[in-house]
Design an enzyme around this catalytic site. Structure first.
Site, PDB file in Angstrom:
ATOM      1  N   TYR A 142       0.962  -1.182   0.062  1.00 61.67           N
ATOM      2  CA  TYR A 142      -0.111  -0.224  -0.045  1.00 61.67           C
ATOM      3  C   TYR A 142       0.869   1.253  -0.161  1.00 61.67           C
ATOM      4  O   TYR A 142       0.564   2.122  -0.658  1.00 61.67           O
ATOM      5  CB  TYR A 142      -1.037  -0.028   1.208  1.00 61.67           C
ATOM      6  N   LYS A 146       1.153   4.058  -2.902  1.00 64.54           N
ATOM      7  CA  LYS A 146       0.749   5.545  -2.443  1.00 64.54           C
ATOM      8  C   LYS A 146       1.761   6.408  -2.813  1.00 64.54           C
ATOM      9  O   LYS A 146       1.602   7.376  -3.257  1.00 64.54           O
ATOM     10  CB  LYS A 146       0.214   5.649  -1.313  1.00 64.54           C
TER      11      LYS A 146
END
Length: 263
Positions: A142, A146
């Site tokens: 993640y 990002k």
């Protein structure tokens, strides 16, 4: 009438964004894989059901917008997922889907809609995350997605004078959504609970607020953004401080779990 495209539109943040855009008089194309969730959106939106991890989906969305409205003034990249399975145990398919939805989809959908956005001198507003500034031990994939998305958007913003397309990044801390409840139940980062999770409407207000007050990057809350930026001047110290920070956050995590009956 101005036109907006919102991805992850059936989710908590996406639905709140759609509602506020409709209230402002925009025609919204609501993109999501959740057909039932799309049906719960305001009747004024145009639902576009598709899976943004499918390479064919980007042209499908662009074609729907061209045929249904002929213009695109705003693209809100909001769809995202998090894998909380420990990295060494996560399947290749899990990790790939996380990168596809969080990073590749916003890049490729922006590319597909670029001609319409350029013609309208429009705006791309992306809901990224403070996880684009602070790596999370429990969800490194993640963090990678990002960090990558923020880098892509900052790079695209360098060409604003050339393209006429404004870029805005909104980086929220933890938001009280089903995704956060999933993290709380499956081993996501306790750091999400160092502060009180904000409501989806707070993020939606920041997203829609960028229409009137364009800004390259907005951190929610602003104080957390400054703290994270300062901390990341010395990543090694952050790594060593992680156990202390996680212990400090665990009581709030336990309260959140009790609130939602998460064992």
């Amino acid at each position: 009438m101005k036109v907006a495209v919102v991805t992850g539109a059936a989710g908590a943040i996406g639905a709140a964004v759609c509602l506020r855009l409709v209230e402002r008089g925009l025609h919204v194309f609501a993109v999501d894989v959740d057909e039932e969730g799309l049906k719960r959106l305001p009747a004024q939106v145009t639902p576009v059901r598709c899976d943004l991890t499918d390479p064919a989906s980007y042209e499908l969305v662009a074609a729907a917008v061209r045929e249904g409205a002929g213009r695109c003034d705003v693209l809100v990249n909001n769809a995202g997922i998090v894998v909380t399975t420990p990295f060494e145990e996560a399947s290749a398919q899990e990790l790939l889907r996380e990168q596809q939805l969080n990073l590749q989809a916003p890049m490729l959908l922006t590319r597909a809609l670029f001609p319409l956005l350029r013609e309208a001198r429009g705006q791309v507003i992306s809901v990224v995350s403070l996880g684009a500034l602070l790596p999370l031990a429990q969800s490194p994939g993640y963090s990678a997605s990002k960090f990558g998305l923020r880098g892509f958007l900052l790079g695209l913003a360098m060409r604003e004078k050339e393209t006429g397309i404004r870029i805005s990044i909104v980086n929220p801390a933890a938001v009280d959504t089903p995704m956060l409840r999933h993290e709380a139940a499956t081993g996501g980062s306790p750091l999400n609970f160092l502060g009180r999770p904000m409501q989806p409407g707070t993020v939606a207000e920041a997203v829609v607020g960028r229409l009137d007050r364009p800004r390259l990057e907005t951190n929610l809350p602003a104080s957390d953004g400054w703290l994270v930026k300062a901390a990341m001047l010395a990543p090694g110290l952050v790594r060593r401080a992680r156990p202390v920070l996680e212990r400090a956050a665990r009581p709030a995590l336990k309260r959140y779990q009790r609130r939602y009956g998460i064992s």
